[in-house]
Design an enzyme around this catalytic site. Structure first.
Site, PDB file in Angstrom:
ATOM      1  N   ARG A  80     -17.678   4.556  90.741  1.00 22.47           N
ATOM      2  CA  ARG A  80     -16.781   3.445  90.433  1.00 22.47           C
ATOM      3  C   ARG A  80     -15.552   3.935  89.679  1.00 22.47           C
ATOM      4  NH1 ARG A  80     -19.531  -1.609  87.641  1.00 22.47           N
ATOM      5  NH2 ARG A  80     -19.342  -0.308  85.788  1.00 22.47           N
ATOM      6  N   LYS A 183     -12.373  -1.213  87.121  1.00 20.16           N
ATOM      7  CA  LYS A 183     -12.660  -1.359  85.685  1.00 20.16           C
ATOM      8  C   LYS A 183     -11.524  -0.742  84.870  1.00 20.16           C
ATOM      9  CE  LYS A 183     -16.863  -1.512  82.939  1.00 20.16           C
ATOM     10  NZ  LYS A 183     -17.238  -2.919  83.088  1.00 20.16           N
ATOM     11  N   GLU A 219     -16.214 -14.565  88.310  1.00 13.61           N
ATOM     12  CA  GLU A 219     -17.223 -13.964  87.426  1.00 13.61           C
ATOM     13  C   GLU A 219     -16.902 -14.312  85.986  1.00 13.61           C
ATOM     14  OE1 GLU A 219     -17.245  -9.721  86.821  1.00 13.61           O
ATOM     15  OE2 GLU A 219     -15.195  -9.507  87.516  1.00 13.61           O
TER      16      GLU A 219
HETATM   17  C1  LIG Z   1     -18.211  -3.766  83.552  1.00 14.10           C
HETATM   18  C2  LIG Z   1     -18.044  -5.141  84.073  1.00 14.10           C
HETATM   19  C3  LIG Z   1     -19.121  -5.867  84.594  1.00 14.10           C
HETATM   20  C4  LIG Z   1     -20.538  -5.358  84.562  1.00 14.10           C
HETATM   21  O1  LIG Z   1     -20.729  -4.230  85.369  1.00 14.10           O
HETATM   22  P1  LIG Z   1     -22.020  -3.295  85.146  1.00 14.10           P
HETATM   23  O2  LIG Z   1     -21.792  -2.178  86.075  1.00 14.10           O
HETATM   24  O3  LIG Z   1     -23.200  -4.087  85.473  1.00 14.10           O
HETATM   25  O4  LIG Z   1     -21.978  -2.901  83.720  1.00 14.10           O
HETATM   26  C5  LIG Z   1     -18.869  -7.125  85.111  1.00 14.10           C
HETATM   27  N1  LIG Z   1     -17.628  -7.649  85.122  1.00 14.10           N
HETATM   28  C6  LIG Z   1     -16.570  -6.983  84.621  1.00 14.10           C
HETATM   29  C7  LIG Z   1     -15.245  -7.632  84.656  1.00 14.10           C
HETATM   30  C8  LIG Z   1     -16.737  -5.704  84.091  1.00 14.10           C
HETATM   31  O5  LIG Z   1     -15.688  -5.059  83.593  1.00 14.10           O
END
Ligand SMILES: *Cc1c(COP(=O)(O)O)cnc(C)c1O
Length: 338
Positions: A80, A183, A219
């Protein structure tokens, strides 16, 4: 560490002994370096400071029931981070190097790994930044990858208890064709105002709808959204959602429990038909949602009282935790031990 109050840790920052760094210069990545200082030095013209060339990751390590150190799916975070880097024109760190750095930083800081049975874990925070000096808007020519760890307690201070969520129609976290799926710090800058607005009114987190039409569920600010309807696990699909590794794992666990798993656009109006709702992410793990409030029309969607998690949500949470802690066989091959 003796005399450390593991049981009352919050989700905060504790300085540990070592961090790992790796520099990208002259078109290539260098060796992994072990550092003890927390500070980093860079040009004041570094692109991360001006143009947001920054991506990060978050994952956890656990002390298992058998005493082993277990890291949860670091290869997925490595992948990722490569896609985040590429999308904002940064030099991607090779996946093997990422995983090696994670293992190293956990091992070196082993005395900060919370013991089994405390409910605490070690949070691992990798970050990649553009450090090359630029004034014009261009990608940097130099990058720094670093990773540190910190022992953490539960993300929500009440532990595994349902939380209250508010819908924010006044702010967008991510544009329809923007950076919501990677991210990067910029998405979080865009969510801070919304998050404090929610906190002020007594809500734990914000639920974002799609920013174009405000019709579909995207989300939460730091976690993916899921719903349970009968024997089906439903999670929204959207370009502006960050693909949560926790969500991916919970989907596999749900399938393993004989549930149907659906990933498609979820209209906000469908909330009424769900039996349970929850949020999932590395920090949040699996968090049940007791109610979702839409302040524009004053409507409340209630899924449980504030004490009792949904039955299926609790089951999913327990299964995930059991794998992470080595209480249950890791049949998906998710765990990397060091
Ligand atoms: C990091 C993150 C998540 C959760 O991702 P994981 O890989 O499960 O830790 C969900 N939404 C956003 C916006 C994020 O930055």
């Amino acid at each position: 560490m003796e005399n450390f109050d593991w049981k009352n840790l919050s989700f905060g920052y504790v300085k540990t002994d070592y961090n790992i760094r790796c520099y990208y210069r002259d078109g290539k990545w260098g060796e992994l370096e072990i550092h003890t200082e927390e500070d980093i030095t860079m040009s004041m013209a570094a692109t991360c400071l001006h143009y947001g060339q920054e991506a990060f990751e978050g994952l956890k390590a656990f002390r298992g029931k058998d005493g082993d150190i277990r890291i949860f799916r670091p290869q997925e975070n490595a992948k990722r981070m490569v896609s985040s880097a590429e999308y904002i024109e940064m030099a991607p760190l090779p996946e093997e190097k990422f995983v090696e750095a994670i293992k190293k930083v956990v091992k070196l800081n082993e005395r900060f790994l919370p013991p089994y049975g405390t409910g605490a874990s070690m949070y691992i925070r990798p970050v990649l930044i553009g450090t090359g000096a630029r004034v014009g808007v261009h990608p940097a020519d130099e990058y720094l990858f670093c990773v540190f760890v910190t022992p953490v307690g539960p993300y929500y201070k009440n532990g595994f208890k349902p939380i209250d969520v508010i819908v924010d129609r006044g702010h967008d976290r991510a544009a329809p064709h923007g950076t919501g799926h990677i991210k990067v710090g910029g998405n979080y800058a865009a969510s801070l105002k919304s998050q404090s607005w929610a906190k002020k009114q007594g809500y734990s987190i914000v639920l974002y709808l799609d920013s174009a039409e405000k019709k579909y569920i995207d989300e939460c600010g730091t976690s993916n959204f899921f719903a349970i309807k009968g024997n089906t696990y439903i999670t929204p699909a959207s370009h502006s959602i960050l693909h949560s590794i926790t969500n991916l794992s919970v989907m596999d666990i749900a399938r393993g429990m004989g549930m149907e798993v659906e990933c498609h656009k979820v209209a906000f109006s469908e909330l009424d038909s769900f039996d349970e709702c929850g949020a999932c992410g590395t920090a949040a793990v699996v968090t049940p949602i007791s109610k979702i409030v839409d302040p524009i029309n004053g409507k409340e969607y209630i899924f449980s009282d504030s004490e009792t998690p949904g039955r299926v949500t609790e089951k999913l949470y327990n299964r995930l935790r059991a794998i992470q802690l080595g209480e249950e066989e890791d049949k998906f091959n998710w765990i990397v031990t060091v």
